[in-house]
Design an enzyme around this catalytic site. Sequence first.
Site, PDB file in Angstrom:
ATOM      1  CB  CYS A 110      18.676 -30.435   4.236  1.00  0.00           C
ATOM      2  SG  CYS A 110      18.142 -31.121   2.646  1.00  0.00           S
ATOM      3  CG  ASN A 140      -0.326   0.556   2.462  1.00  0.00           C
ATOM      4  OD1 ASN A 140      -0.380   1.754   2.716  1.00  0.00           O
ATOM      5  ND2 ASN A 140       0.282  -0.326   3.263  1.00  0.00           N
ATOM      6  CB  CYS A 189       3.576   5.244   8.286  1.00  0.00           C
ATOM      7  SG  CYS A 189       2.741   5.240   6.692  1.00  0.00           S
TER       8      CYS A 189
END
Length: 499
Positions: free
Chosen positions: A476, A171, A232
């Site tokens: 792994c 956004n 932000c």
Amino acid sequence: MAYEDIRLKCETSRCLLCNDAECTKACPVGLEVADIIRSVRFDNMTGASRKLGKYDFCAECTAPCMSSCSRKKIDWPIDIPEVFREIRAMNIEAPETKADLSVDFCGVHFENPFLLSSSVVGSNYEMVAKAFDMGWAGVAFKTIGLFTPNEVSPRFSALEKESNPFIGFKNIEQTSDHSLEENLAYLKRLKEDYPNKVIIASIMGQNEEEWTKLASLMEGAGADIIECNFSCPQMVGEGLGSDVGTNIELVKRYTAATKRGTKLPVLAKMTPNITKMEEPAAAALEAGADGLAAINTIKSIMNLDLKGFGSAPNVNGKCSIGGYSGKSVKPIALRFINDMRKDKRTANVPVSGMGGIESWRDCAEFIAMGCGTIQVTTAVMQYGYRIIDDMLEGFSDYMVGQGISSVNELIGRAVDNIIDAGELDRDTIEFPKFDRAKCVGCGRCYISCYDGGHQALTIDEGSKKPKLDAAKCVGCQLCRLVCPAGAVGTSGKRVPKKK
């Protein structure tokens, strides 16, 4: 019966999660069809089983739910009777009792730990009132300042992978686009109408005087907690948003300024656009903050157009760096919260956690990592406030099933198990365990092991199934992660490495 879980995930993931779903209205016996499917989608299997019940209503039914399914307009309908059969076949026992989900955070009582985070999902009275009515315990109201930003259009973009159109979200939206007077009126009315819900007022000032003034105004409007938005990443102008969160001196000054304006608890909301979050977090606490909130969104560039060479969201052919969120940021958020839990200066401080939370399981992970409350935005934007139903039910069932009597018992339970890499057991190995009855012979494990691992698998020419060369296997377990049939597990047994 070996693939019930896989079939359920695949089929329910196709559901459009419709509003006012036709499948539910079509059910002749009144089953909450859409709610059951949604519970599966959000990992609330006990809830799905509870809603479905024991009796097989579908056995003699002509499945009008499938005939009315909106998905068939795209390709083919969800096989709802089969989904229900799979759920019943699992014989899931749903607890009969409910857990106490209430929690006290920074001296404020919450009926449950689940809040809307500061964003568009909590930006006016009607939205927040609807969320409160549906069961959310509180809201961090969209950040309020003494200025009103001039927003762009469009302002959102999403990251896709295979059939999932929304694994990440970007956004470039800023703070509240309502006036200060409107926002104060929203907060006051919400507190009057919902006195037992918690209102966190997120604020952002441009100087010390503004931080002090905003804090005072929020307290006067009825807020329970103040959250300082130091994080932000897409604010326009210096000294705003994440520019503050990466500047220890500004964090100190603005936290202290906020405390001068209020007697309410103050949270400092941290930015992940930094290497060591614990440094500004400690600075905020030194200046008087009562708790922390983490994480805000991550600076990002997304979805380049390889014809016009713009980026998304495309604003007249241009874009800017914006905030990345969604399910894919959850591991990053948990890492930062762990870092703060391990630092002596921030270890025992209340933390409100956020970042990629969609289900009750995500919530439980954040709490186990040390958070007292949870904040959600991106999942609400994608699925709606209704996700609270499965959060509450699933989390309660989990607590009852684990014998956990209060949320406080779970807070921080996982922290001691995250240790320095140098302290991990490096002297033993755990081999994968292959279930040949479940193996479908696709060879995905072989490809991944050869091209991305240690060439420890070969394929039997007759059965098309893998064979393990233990001399080459390093344990792994990449094979386990890529197997689409769930045919690779763990041996559950560690053996010493051969010297």
